[in-house]
Enzyme design. Sequence first.
Site, PDB file in Angstrom:
ATOM      1  N   LYS A 129       0.858  -1.186   0.000  1.00 21.95           N
ATOM      2  CA  LYS A 129       0.000   0.000   0.000  1.00 21.95           C
ATOM      3  C   LYS A 129       0.889   1.230   0.000  1.00 21.95           C
ATOM      4  O   LYS A 129       2.027   1.169   0.456  1.00 21.95           O
ATOM      5  CB  LYS A 129      -0.879  -0.002   1.261  1.00 21.95           C
ATOM      6  CG  LYS A 129      -2.100   0.860   1.162  1.00 21.95           C
ATOM      7  CD  LYS A 129      -3.252   0.188   0.448  1.00 21.95           C
ATOM      8  CE  LYS A 129      -4.392   1.143   0.204  1.00 21.95           C
ATOM      9  NZ  LYS A 129      -5.586   0.493  -0.308  1.00 21.95           N
ATOM     10  N   ASP A 169      -6.971   4.522  -4.546  1.00 20.66           N
ATOM     11  CA  ASP A 169      -7.616   4.393  -3.232  1.00 20.66           C
ATOM     12  C   ASP A 169      -8.201   5.773  -2.954  1.00 20.66           C
ATOM     13  O   ASP A 169      -8.439   6.548  -3.906  1.00 20.66           O
ATOM     14  CB  ASP A 169      -6.590   3.972  -2.157  1.00 20.66           C
ATOM     15  CG  ASP A 169      -7.236   3.567  -0.833  1.00 20.66           C
ATOM     16  OD1 ASP A 169      -7.784   2.457  -0.749  1.00 20.66           O
ATOM     17  OD2 ASP A 169      -7.233   4.367   0.127  1.00 20.66           O
TER      18      ASP A 169
HETATM   19  P1  NDP Z   1     -12.705   8.051  -2.718  1.00 17.97           P
HETATM   20  O1  NDP Z   1     -11.624   9.046  -2.491  1.00 17.97           O
HETATM   21  O2  NDP Z   1     -13.238   7.847  -4.079  1.00 17.97           O
HETATM   22  O3  NDP Z   1     -13.933   8.376  -1.756  1.00 17.97           O
HETATM   23  C1  NDP Z   1     -13.781   8.445  -0.372  1.00 17.97           C
HETATM   24  C2  NDP Z   1     -15.087   8.891   0.222  1.00 17.97           C
HETATM   25  O4  NDP Z   1     -14.995   8.777   1.646  1.00 17.97           O
HETATM   26  C3  NDP Z   1     -15.409  10.343  -0.062  1.00 17.97           C
HETATM   27  O5  NDP Z   1     -16.793  10.516  -0.089  1.00 17.97           O
HETATM   28  C4  NDP Z   1     -14.798  11.060   1.144  1.00 17.97           C
HETATM   29  O6  NDP Z   1     -15.365  12.322   1.428  1.00 17.97           O
HETATM   30  C5  NDP Z   1     -15.115  10.067   2.242  1.00 17.97           C
HETATM   31  N1  NDP Z   1     -14.108  10.215   3.313  1.00 17.97           N
HETATM   32  C6  NDP Z   1     -12.768  10.059   3.199  1.00 17.97           C
HETATM   33  N2  NDP Z   1     -12.168  10.295   4.362  1.00 17.97           N
HETATM   34  C7  NDP Z   1     -13.149  10.602   5.217  1.00 17.97           C
HETATM   35  C8  NDP Z   1     -13.172  10.935   6.588  1.00 17.97           C
HETATM   36  N3  NDP Z   1     -12.045  11.018   7.303  1.00 17.97           N
HETATM   37  N4  NDP Z   1     -14.382  11.157   7.164  1.00 17.97           N
HETATM   38  C9  NDP Z   1     -15.523  11.060   6.445  1.00 17.97           C
HETATM   39  N5  NDP Z   1     -15.564  10.754   5.136  1.00 17.97           N
HETATM   40  C10 NDP Z   1     -14.399  10.533   4.548  1.00 17.97           C
HETATM   41  O7  NDP Z   1     -12.137   6.678  -2.105  1.00 17.97           O
HETATM   42  P2  NDP Z   1     -12.646   5.187  -2.384  1.00 17.97           P
HETATM   43  O8  NDP Z   1     -14.100   5.172  -2.579  1.00 17.97           O
HETATM   44  O9  NDP Z   1     -11.756   4.607  -3.413  1.00 17.97           O
HETATM   45  O10 NDP Z   1     -12.262   4.463  -1.004  1.00 17.97           O
HETATM   46  C11 NDP Z   1     -13.187   4.384   0.102  1.00 17.97           C
HETATM   47  C12 NDP Z   1     -12.741   3.275   1.039  1.00 17.97           C
HETATM   48  O11 NDP Z   1     -12.727   2.028   0.328  1.00 17.97           O
HETATM   49  C13 NDP Z   1     -11.336   3.414   1.636  1.00 17.97           C
HETATM   50  O12 NDP Z   1     -11.322   2.836   2.925  1.00 17.97           O
HETATM   51  C14 NDP Z   1     -10.489   2.568   0.702  1.00 17.97           C
HETATM   52  O13 NDP Z   1      -9.298   2.133   1.327  1.00 17.97           O
HETATM   53  C15 NDP Z   1     -11.444   1.411   0.446  1.00 17.97           C
HETATM   54  N6  NDP Z   1     -11.172   0.618  -0.743  1.00 17.97           N
HETATM   55  C16 NDP Z   1     -11.135   1.198  -1.988  1.00 17.97           C
HETATM   56  C17 NDP Z   1     -10.912   0.406  -3.099  1.00 17.97           C
HETATM   57  C18 NDP Z   1     -10.983   0.963  -4.482  1.00 17.97           C
HETATM   58  O14 NDP Z   1     -10.965   0.164  -5.429  1.00 17.97           O
HETATM   59  N7  NDP Z   1     -11.064   2.261  -4.681  1.00 17.97           N
HETATM   60  C19 NDP Z   1     -10.639  -1.036  -2.963  1.00 17.97           C
HETATM   61  C20 NDP Z   1     -10.790  -1.552  -1.636  1.00 17.97           C
HETATM   62  C21 NDP Z   1     -11.010  -0.737  -0.575  1.00 17.97           C
HETATM   63  P3  NDP Z   1     -14.541  13.676   1.087  1.00 17.97           P
HETATM   64  O15 NDP Z   1     -14.589  13.769  -0.403  1.00 17.97           O
HETATM   65  O16 NDP Z   1     -15.286  14.741   1.802  1.00 17.97           O
HETATM   66  O17 NDP Z   1     -13.150  13.475   1.623  1.00 17.97           O
END
Ligand code: NDP
Length: 453
Positions: A129, A169
């Site tokens: 990662k 991510d």
């Molecule tokens: P994105 O950046 O596309 O979206 C993240 C979302 O979560 C946004 O809506 C963001 O809001 C919100 N968010 C992030 N940090 C916080 C926080 N501290 N408090 C509240 N809301 C928060 O990321 P992904 O959708 O790709 O990833 C989401 C999760 O899924 C993570 O845990 C990631 O590790 C996991 N994941 C992702 C994969 C992938 O293929 N993308 C694969 C496997 C797991 P804002 O825009 O306001 O920050």
Amino acid sequence: MVTVDEKLEPILQEVLRRNAGEHEFHQAIREVLESLGRVIAKHPRYLESSLIERLCEPERQIIFRVPWVDDHGRVQINRGFRVQFNSALGPYKGGIRFHPSVNVGIIKFLGFEQTFKNALTGMPIGGGKGGSDFNPRGRSDGEVMRFCQSFMTELHRHIGEHTDVPAGDIGVGGREIGYMFGQYKRLTNRYEAGVLTGKALFYGGSRARTEATGYGSTYFVQSMLATRQQEFEGRTAVVSGSGNVAIYTVEKVQSFGGKVVAVSDSSGYVVDESGIDLELLKEIKQVRRARISDYVHAKGEGRGAYFVDAEAGSIWDVACEVAMPSATQNELTGKDAKTLISNGVIAVGEGANMPCTPEAVRIFQQAGILFAPGKAANAGGVATSALEMQQNASRDSWTFEQTEARLATIMRNIHDTCAQTADEYGAPGDYVLGANIAGFVKVAQAMDALGII
Ligand code: NDP
């Protein structure tokens, strides 16, 4: 209360001592070690040759300076990370996160989880990662590009299609992958498509990769529901986040006949009792890159949707039958778990990595709620990344249907593996234990065979 077996306790204490202050990493290690007591009781050989101690220590940790120039000509400095956790099963594989909260402990927790998740997919990929404390929010395309180029200027020495294959991510989507791939290609003078996944379709990406994590976690929850003769059809759901994982979770839940009534971002959450309008959500988040409150403005005041500020309440106050936390780690607390249960939740699927606190997980499990841990439920993203690597290696491009069919099969297999492993180790229905043990055994067998490395 689950505790760590007394034979494993010294290992845990040593990890805590050597990685002081890395709370998320401690949490992830503790959760896995809590599950391993049953394995070492059955297979004491895994206590030999310090195999578990080796598994808890990343193979390599790279930390580097990322200097770049903003639109005002000011020099900015961020910190870059890549933790190459375990390569017993294949090249390191795992995403890159750009978020101001990123530190070495968060990247280590994610790399550790990734190792077991990747093992569960059954694909030949190790775990890693990376990321940076860079905050892309509010930055222009030019700034994001210059940051990505500087980040890759160092990272390119450490990655390669047979060495380490990063992906996206939080904060890293198609735009950032494109800038990083462009810089990698320029620095190496090689069109090595398999060095990064999550690429756009027109330069080596895979169909269904963008959708894969959200679709995959929904397939996993569908399989869990089926064990109790339940389905999504007619059920209400809440999906936290509104990024890549959340949006495609909403899409799949809706396609299965579920109604998603709330989504969020870090500023707060939106409730739409008539069901989230997916096209509008995509427009707000993917096209305009705006805040979630704009959903309410765009839909029109008085049309059934409202916004609640993050300070004023938790998205988990919204009543639902299926909860899919898909934003970030530790976003769903013990208090939230109790609220969800009193509101009638029947299943929880972690789309994000470790979004439920240990207390929340315990509360769900003790209440008999179906609970899918992230390392199993969100493995569809990395599994489809591995399919992207296969397509790159064979210079082939599969149809959406073909790729999604593979994803669906992989998710059902992961579900069944977790369920069967939980049965085999005397804890039927415990997907946390099933995922941890099944992932561990695959990695441990490979490490055992490879000697002391
Ligand atoms: P994105 O950046 O596309 O979206 C993240 C979302 O979560 C946004 O809506 C963001 O809001 C919100 N968010 C992030 N940090 C916080 C926080 N501290 N408090 C509240 N809301 C928060 O990321 P992904 O959708 O790709 O990833 C989401 C999760 O899924 C993570 O845990 C990631 O590790 C996991 N994941 C992702 C994969 C992938 O293929 N993308 C694969 C496997 C797991 P804002 O825009 O306001 O920050």
